[in-house]
Design a protein around this motif. Structure first.
Motif, PDB file in Angstrom:
ATOM      1  N   PRO A   1      33.469  40.585  32.899  1.00  0.00           N
ATOM      2  CA  PRO A   1      32.574  41.256  32.010  1.00  0.00           C
ATOM      3  C   PRO A   1      32.820  40.984  30.656  1.00  0.00           C
ATOM      4  O   PRO A   1      33.523  40.913  30.036  1.00  0.00           O
TER       5      PRO A   1
ATOM      6  N   PRO B   1      31.023  31.745  32.454  1.00  0.00           N
ATOM      7  CA  PRO B   1      31.251  32.163  33.840  1.00  0.00           C
ATOM      8  C   PRO B   1      32.731  32.364  34.174  1.00  0.00           C
ATOM      9  O   PRO B   1      33.072  33.160  35.032  1.00  0.00           O
ATOM     10  N   ASP B   2      33.617  31.659  33.468  1.00  0.00           N
ATOM     11  CA  ASP B   2      35.055  31.768  33.719  1.00  0.00           C
ATOM     12  C   ASP B   2      35.730  32.872  32.899  1.00  0.00           C
ATOM     13  O   ASP B   2      36.932  33.105  33.068  1.00  0.00           O
ATOM     14  N   ASP B   3      34.991  33.533  32.031  1.00  0.00           N
ATOM     15  CA  ASP B   3      35.547  34.615  31.216  1.00  0.00           C
ATOM     16  C   ASP B   3      36.067  35.719  32.130  1.00  0.00           C
ATOM     17  O   ASP B   3      35.403  36.121  33.083  1.00  0.00           O
ATOM     18  N   LYS B   4      37.256  36.208  31.861  1.00  0.00           N
ATOM     19  CA  LYS B   4      37.872  37.254  32.676  1.00  0.00           C
ATOM     20  C   LYS B   4      37.372  38.623  32.243  1.00  0.00           C
ATOM     21  O   LYS B   4      37.158  38.877  31.061  1.00  0.00           O
ATOM     22  N   LEU B   5      37.221  39.519  33.217  1.00  0.00           N
ATOM     23  CA  LEU B   5      36.848  40.902  32.904  1.00  0.00           C
ATOM     24  C   LEU B   5      38.011  41.629  32.260  1.00  0.00           C
ATOM     25  O   LEU B   5      37.821  42.406  31.339  1.00  0.00           O
ATOM     26  N   GLY B   6      39.210  41.425  32.759  1.00  0.00           N
ATOM     27  CA  GLY B   6      40.383  42.087  32.210  1.00  0.00           C
ATOM     28  C   GLY B   6      40.614  43.471  32.791  1.00  0.00           C
ATOM     29  O   GLY B   6      40.883  44.416  32.042  1.00  0.00           O
ATOM     30  N   MET B   7      40.504  43.594  34.119  1.00  0.00           N
ATOM     31  CA  MET B   7      40.774  44.876  34.763  1.00  0.00           C
ATOM     32  C   MET B   7      41.319  44.652  36.156  1.00  0.00           C
ATOM     33  O   MET B   7      41.136  43.590  36.749  1.00  0.00           O
ATOM     34  N   ASP B   8      42.033  45.668  36.656  1.00  0.00           N
ATOM     35  CA  ASP B   8      42.437  45.729  38.051  1.00  0.00           C
ATOM     36  C   ASP B   8      41.663  46.868  38.682  1.00  0.00           C
ATOM     37  O   ASP B   8      41.458  47.912  38.041  1.00  0.00           O
ATOM     38  N   VAL B   9      41.233  46.670  39.924  1.00  0.00           N
ATOM     39  CA  VAL B   9      40.480  47.696  40.638  1.00  0.00           C
ATOM     40  C   VAL B   9      41.131  47.972  41.979  1.00  0.00           C
ATOM     41  O   VAL B   9      41.827  47.127  42.537  1.00  0.00           O
ATOM     42  N   LYS B  10      40.897  49.166  42.482  1.00  0.00           N
ATOM     43  CA  LYS B  10      41.336  49.568  43.813  1.00  0.00           C
ATOM     44  C   LYS B  10      40.088  49.701  44.669  1.00  0.00           C
ATOM     45  O   LYS B  10      39.130  50.354  44.272  1.00  0.00           O
TER      46      LYS B  10
ATOM     47  N   GLU C   1      43.171  41.925  26.916  1.00  0.00           N
ATOM     48  CA  GLU C   1      42.282  40.773  26.756  1.00  0.00           C
ATOM     49  C   GLU C   1      41.218  40.821  27.850  1.00  0.00           C
ATOM     50  O   GLU C   1      41.505  41.188  28.972  1.00  0.00           O
ATOM     51  N   GLY C   2      40.010  40.450  27.512  1.00  0.00           N
ATOM     52  CA  GLY C   2      38.965  40.369  28.527  1.00  0.00           C
ATOM     53  C   GLY C   2      37.651  40.936  28.031  1.00  0.00           C
ATOM     54  O   GLY C   2      37.560  41.584  26.983  1.00  0.00           O
ATOM     55  N   ALA C   3      36.620  40.675  28.808  1.00  0.00           N
ATOM     56  CA  ALA C   3      35.263  41.060  28.427  1.00  0.00           C
ATOM     57  C   ALA C   3      35.075  42.575  28.352  1.00  0.00           C
ATOM     58  O   ALA C   3      34.309  43.061  27.525  1.00  0.00           O
ATOM     59  N   ILE C   4      35.764  43.339  29.187  1.00  0.00           N
ATOM     60  CA  ILE C   4      35.590  44.792  29.154  1.00  0.00           C
ATOM     61  C   ILE C   4      36.143  45.383  27.864  1.00  0.00           C
ATOM     62  O   ILE C   4      35.481  46.198  27.215  1.00  0.00           O
ATOM     63  N   VAL C   5      37.346  44.971  27.466  1.00  0.00           N
ATOM     64  CA  VAL C   5      37.925  45.489  26.221  1.00  0.00           C
ATOM     65  C   VAL C   5      37.069  45.085  25.021  1.00  0.00           C
ATOM     66  O   VAL C   5      36.849  45.890  24.114  1.00  0.00           O
ATOM     67  N   ARG C   6      36.546  43.858  25.022  1.00  0.00           N
ATOM     68  CA  ARG C   6      35.648  43.432  23.936  1.00  0.00           C
ATOM     69  C   ARG C   6      34.390  44.302  23.907  1.00  0.00           C
ATOM     70  O   ARG C   6      33.952  44.755  22.845  1.00  0.00           O
ATOM     71  N   THR C   7      33.815  44.556  25.087  1.00  0.00           N
ATOM     72  CA  THR C   7      32.608  45.376  25.167  1.00  0.00           C
ATOM     73  C   THR C   7      32.898  46.806  24.737  1.00  0.00           C
ATOM     74  O   THR C   7      32.113  47.420  24.005  1.00  0.00           O
TER      75      THR C   7
END
Length: 155
Positions: A33, A67-76, A94-100
């Motif tokens: 993301p 497309p290779d951009d990392k979301l930057g999260m771990d999920v269960k 680092e990652g798309a979620i923190v940027r968003t």
């Protein structure tokens, strides 16, 4: 049954909100993301989440840089018969979620931010299957998460 994203995590069977992931829990990295808006819940959302008092649903939009951009999260992975979801157990710096999240916090008025403990119940048009939601995150550059945020006491 083992997680299909090669993280070695056993899927949890549960019909209610599980406890937040602890230090000993194995989690699946969602490796792949930019604005969010609150919306009314839609028909067909997970009955368990909808029935939990104080649970709030919203959409969270992410545009990955590539497309290779990392979301930057771990999920269960959480499975409940035909309704599966992903619980966010860690956000990386680092990652798309923190940027968003940063872009949404700086907006006027501020937008939604994804947090540890939130549940992803849908990714784009994919819902009810945690394996397919993870695959959608890896395949697409534009992502819209349907997020369930339980009240603080439920997570």
């Amino acid at each position: 049954m083992w997680c299909g994203c090669h993280c070695g995590e056993e899927k949890q069977k549960d019909l209610t909100f599980p406890a937040a992931a602890g230090a000993d829990d194995q989690v699946c990295p969602a490796t792949t993301p930019q604005s969010a808006t609150a919306v009314l819940q839609s028909p067909g959302e997970d009955e368990t989440l909808r029935d939990a008092p104080g649970t709030r649903f919203f959409n969270f939009s992410i545009n990955k840089r590539s497309p290779d951009d990392k979301l930057g999260m771990d999920v269960k992975h959480i499975s409940a018969s035909s309704n599966s979801r992903l619980q966010i157990v860690q956000l990386f710096p680092e990652g798309a979620i923190v940027r968003t999240n940063a872009e949404n916090a700086a907006a006027s008025p501020p937008g939604e931010e994804l947090r540890k403990g939130d549940y992803i119940v849908k990714v784009n048009d994919v819902e009810f299957n945690d394996y397919h939601m993870v695959a959608e995150c890896k395949l697409r550059q534009k992502l819209i998460f349907r997020v369930a945020r339980p009240p603080p006491s439920a997570s």
